[in-house]
Structures are given as structure tokens and as C-alpha cells.
Design a protein around this motif. Structure first.
Motif, short mmCIF file in Angstrom:
data_model
loop_
_atom_site.label_atom_id
_atom_site.label_comp_id
_atom_site.label_asym_id
_atom_site.label_seq_id
_atom_site.Cartn_x
_atom_site.Cartn_y
_atom_site.Cartn_z
N SER A 77 -2.28 8.34 -13.24
CA SER A 77 -1.80 7.41 -12.61
C SER A 77 -1.05 7.50 -11.51
O SER A 77 -1.10 6.99 -10.46
CB SER A 77 -0.94 6.38 -13.71
OG SER A 77 0.08 7.23 -14.21
N PHE A 78 -0.35 8.72 -11.51
CA PHE A 78 0.49 9.02 -10.12
C PHE A 78 -0.37 9.49 -9.15
O PHE A 78 -0.20 8.76 -7.98
CB PHE A 78 1.35 10.26 -10.69
CG PHE A 78 2.36 10.66 -9.32
CD1 PHE A 78 3.52 9.96 -9.05
CD2 PHE A 78 2.07 11.78 -8.81
CE1 PHE A 78 3.82 10.27 -7.87
CE2 PHE A 78 2.73 12.26 -7.69
CZ PHE A 78 4.04 11.69 -7.38
N TYR A 79 -1.39 10.16 -9.33
CA TYR A 79 -2.52 10.53 -8.54
C TYR A 79 -3.11 9.07 -7.81
O TYR A 79 -3.39 8.97 -6.70
CB TYR A 79 -3.54 11.29 -9.04
CG TYR A 79 -4.72 11.59 -8.10
CD1 TYR A 79 -4.58 12.60 -6.84
CD2 TYR A 79 -5.93 11.05 -8.26
CE1 TYR A 79 -5.68 12.60 -5.98
CE2 TYR A 79 -7.07 11.23 -7.51
CZ TYR A 79 -6.66 12.00 -6.12
OH TYR A 79 -7.96 12.33 -5.44
N PHE A 80 -3.52 8.28 -8.96
CA PHE A 80 -4.24 6.93 -8.27
C PHE A 80 -3.32 6.07 -7.73
O PHE A 80 -3.68 5.59 -6.72
CB PHE A 80 -4.68 6.15 -9.75
CG PHE A 80 -5.14 5.01 -9.39
CD1 PHE A 80 -6.45 4.66 -9.00
CD2 PHE A 80 -4.46 3.78 -9.79
CE1 PHE A 80 -7.09 3.40 -8.87
CE2 PHE A 80 -4.83 2.47 -9.45
CZ PHE A 80 -6.19 2.37 -9.03
N LEU A 81 -2.01 5.79 -7.99
CA LEU A 81 -1.32 5.17 -7.35
C LEU A 81 -0.66 5.64 -6.03
O LEU A 81 -0.59 4.67 -5.00
CB LEU A 81 0.11 4.84 -8.22
CG LEU A 81 0.03 3.90 -9.18
CD1 LEU A 81 1.19 4.09 -10.34
CD2 LEU A 81 -0.22 2.48 -9.02
N ARG A 82 -0.54 6.91 -5.92
CA ARG A 82 -0.28 7.52 -4.53
C ARG A 82 -1.51 7.21 -3.41
O ARG A 82 -1.32 6.86 -2.33
CB ARG A 82 -0.17 9.04 -4.57
CG ARG A 82 1.45 9.20 -4.87
CD ARG A 82 1.97 10.50 -4.57
NE ARG A 82 0.89 11.35 -3.73
CZ ARG A 82 0.74 12.66 -3.96
NH1 ARG A 82 1.83 13.41 -4.59
NH2 ARG A 82 -0.14 13.54 -3.07
N ARG A 83 -2.53 7.41 -4.03
CA ARG A 83 -4.06 7.21 -3.10
C ARG A 83 -4.03 5.86 -2.91
O ARG A 83 -4.39 5.42 -1.74
CB ARG A 83 -5.28 7.55 -3.86
CG ARG A 83 -5.72 9.29 -3.69
CD ARG A 83 -7.10 9.45 -4.36
NE ARG A 83 -7.81 8.82 -3.28
CZ ARG A 83 -9.11 9.05 -3.26
NH1 ARG A 83 -9.57 10.14 -4.35
NH2 ARG A 83 -10.20 8.81 -2.56
#
Length: 155
Positions: free
Chosen positions: A136-142
Motif C-alpha cells: 500500500s505504501f508503494y501504491f499510494l506513493r506512485r
């Protein structure tokens, strides 16, 4: 197959609407996923909110994270948790719930069954919570970076 994809689509739409720093939202999702692995039906959201408060994560994201367990996934998740608990405790898998011939023999399993299940829940919940955090951190940052790039192009 639409009914399989719908919960994931709803979760992604919910994530897109959440405000706050990606790390805070990801912490909320992680503890929500952790709480969703436990068999406390109806209390998973409460557990997620309490844990989100402790780790300073998003409480709304924690509730969304508990959606990992729903009527379609309860049985597979609990079965996996129980099997992981059996493996960790070194309990033989030859004794199953189907082998119990009386109510008394089933009730005698009570503490062993609960401890095995809860240990499996903790381990599976921790693993899926860590995966949920990083995903989720990766998805939200992207997502936020792409929104910023679009806004920069418009201006």
C-alpha cells in the motif's frame, strides 16, 4: 468473475480517496490486515482502530484493511491460520476436527484449538500486515506522484 474482483476494486477506490501521508495510511492498512486475520468476527474493525491508534496509523485505512476477511475468505484464512499454528507448535495433523466422535472429545480440544489458531493468526497476520504495508505504501506513493505529475503538466 466480477464478484471476485469487486472487493479489490472497492479497496483501491477507498485507498485513492484516503487523505494523509502514505506512510500513515500504510500503517493503518497494515494493522487492519493484521486484525482481519483473527477470528473475532465483528470485533476486527475495533481491533484495527485500537492498533491504528497505537501505531499512529489511519483509522479509516485500518477498517479498510480488515476487509481482507469477508464471508468469502473467512474459512480459507482461518484454515490457513490453524495449519500454520499446527506447524509452528509441532502438532500432528492426523487429528482433525472430523475425527472427533463426540461433543466431549471436541470440547477437550478447546484450549489446544484456540491456542493453535491464535498463534497461527499472529504469524499469518504479521506476515500479511508487513506485505500490506509495503504494497500500500508503494501504491499510494506512485498514485500521489502520478497525480502530482498530472497537476504539474496542467499548470
Amino acid at each position: 468473475m466480477y464478484w471476485v474482483k469487486k472487493p479489490f476494486r472497492l479497496m483501491i477506490v477507498s485507498l485513492k480517496k484516503l487523505r494523509g501521508h502514505p506512510e500513515v495510511v500504510a500503517r493503518g492498512i497494515a494493522v487492519g490486515v493484521f486484525a482481519g486475520c483473527f477470528p473475532f468476527f465483528g470485533l476486527q474493525s475495533v481491533m484495527g482502530i485500537v492498533l491504528a491508534s497505537l501505531v499512529r496509523g489511519s483509522k479509516i485505512a485500518a477498517i479498510a484493511g480488515t476487509w481482507i476477511s469477508n464471508p468469502l475468505t473467512y474459512v480459507p484464512i482461518l484454515f490457513l491460520n490453524f495449519k500454520v499454528g499446527q506447524w509452528l507448535l509441532g502438532i500432528e495433523t492426523t487429528s482433525t476436527l472430523q475425527d472427533r466422535d463426540s461433543l466431549e472429545s471436541f470440547l477437550a480440544l478447546g484450549p489446544e484449538l484456540v491456542i493453535t489458531l491464535l498463534i497461527g493468526c499472529c504469524v499469518v497476520g504479521a506476515i500479511t500486515g508487513v506485505i500490506g504495508y509495503f504494497a500500500s505504501f508503494y501504491f499510494l506513493r506512485r498514485l500521489r506522484k502520478s497525480k502530482k505529475n498530472i497537476a504539474d503538466r496542467v499548470n
